[in-house]
Design a protein around this motif. Structure first.
Motif, short mmCIF file in Angstrom:
data_model
loop_
_atom_site.label_atom_id
_atom_site.label_comp_id
_atom_site.label_asym_id
_atom_site.label_seq_id
_atom_site.Cartn_x
_atom_site.Cartn_y
_atom_site.Cartn_z
N ALA A 157 0.83 -1.21 0.00
CA ALA A 157 0.00 0.00 0.00
C ALA A 157 0.87 1.25 0.00
O ALA A 157 0.54 2.25 -0.66
N CYS A 158 1.99 1.23 0.74
CA CYS A 158 2.89 2.39 0.76
C CYS A 158 3.50 2.63 -0.62
O CYS A 158 3.62 3.78 -1.07
N ALA A 212 0.84 4.14 -2.76
CA ALA A 212 0.44 5.49 -2.35
C ALA A 212 1.55 6.52 -2.58
O ALA A 212 1.27 7.64 -3.03
N VAL A 252 -2.42 1.95 4.46
CA VAL A 252 -1.05 2.39 4.73
C VAL A 252 -0.67 2.13 6.18
O VAL A 252 0.50 1.92 6.50
#
Length: 274
Positions: free
Chosen positions: A130-131, A134, A217
């Motif tokens: 997710a990081c 993002a 995140v």
């Protein structure tokens, strides 16, 4: 706002209160110490000495455009340098997201300096995908879209938010020069995100871990896994990422109780010369 120098760079910090126990609060990625000002003020009213720090590349601290000076080990070294500057042998470390991981990194590097940890929304194994999703587009925008980001920053600086704390904190992320922010992200991509699980299991300092659901995140699974790994940890579920910012009473009370459970600090060392 006070400053000190570490590794040739100026770092800014603010002190609240004058209690026996010192709590150092660390902000999230591309945010600043402003985000912890209400919590710092409340904890100071409850008898604690609280210090908020702008890590390198953030807030009022120096912001070099050099990815080589950014990374979790460097941020941890800056926190230890702050303790030296304040003449403290130990302190309780509290952090959010990037600040949470920095607290863990300090505990791994110098466990005898950490009296306790308040770890809000750690970013660990379950958050890596997710990081990447993002923050990679943000890094690309800050790096290759610098002229456009400068225009966005100029527009954001024209918005009056001095009386709107949360809006002021959030808009500060785009008010800054985009080049150092891009360097921060680039540096973080080339260093470990947090101490590995094998190291985390050895961190003996008492810890209060705060997590919440519905945020890829900062997945709650990471908070739960960390609570299981640390030898002396308690997990506290927040309603959302905003609870500590807009309805802080419950979580602030839990944090204050945790601080009261931490043993008193030893006699401070002589203040170091920056």
């Amino acid at each position: 706002m006070a400053t000190f120098t570490h590794d040739g760079h100026r770092l800014a910090y603010t002190e609240f209160g004058a209690g026996e126990r010192t709590v150092v609060l660390l902000h999230g990625l591309l945010l600043s110490q402003k985000m912890h000002r209400p919590l710092a003020e409340e904890l100071a009213l409850r008898g604690h000495r609280v210090v908020t720090l702008d890590l390198l590349g953030h807030g009022a601290s120096e912001r070099p455009v050099d990815m080589r000076v950014y990374g979790m080990p460097m941020f941890a070294a800056q926190v230890l340098a702050l303790l030296d500057h304040l003449g403290l042998e130990r302190a309780v470390l509290g952090g959010t997201s990037l600040g949470a991981n920095t607290a863990l990194e300090v505990a791994a590097a110098a466990p005898d300096r950490v009296q306790g940890m308040v770890v809000e929304m750690p970013v660990l194994d379950n958050a890596l995908l997710a990081c990447a999703i993002a923050f990679t587009p943000l890094m690309v925008a800050l790096t290759f879209g610098e002229p456009g980001m400068r225009l966005v920053g100029r527009a954001a600086r024209a918005i009056p938010t001095s009386s709107l704390w949360l809006a002021d904190v959030l808009l500060d992320t785009v008010r800054q020069d985009p080049a150092p922010s891009a360097a921060v992200l680039q540096g973080l991509f080339f260093h470990r995100v947090a101490p590995p699980a094998s190291v985390r299991r050895t961190l003996a300092a008492p810890a209060l871990i705060i997590g919440h659901h519905r945020d890829p995140v900062h997945p709650f699974s990471d908070s739960g896994a960390l609570a299981d790994e640390l030898p002396d940890a308690r997990l506290l579920e927040a309603d959302s990422i905003l609870e500590l910012r807009v309805r802080p009473e419950r979580l602030t009370g839990e944090i204050a109780r945790f601080l009261d459970e931490c043993s008193p600090v030893r006699r401070p060392r002589r203040r170091a010369v920056a």
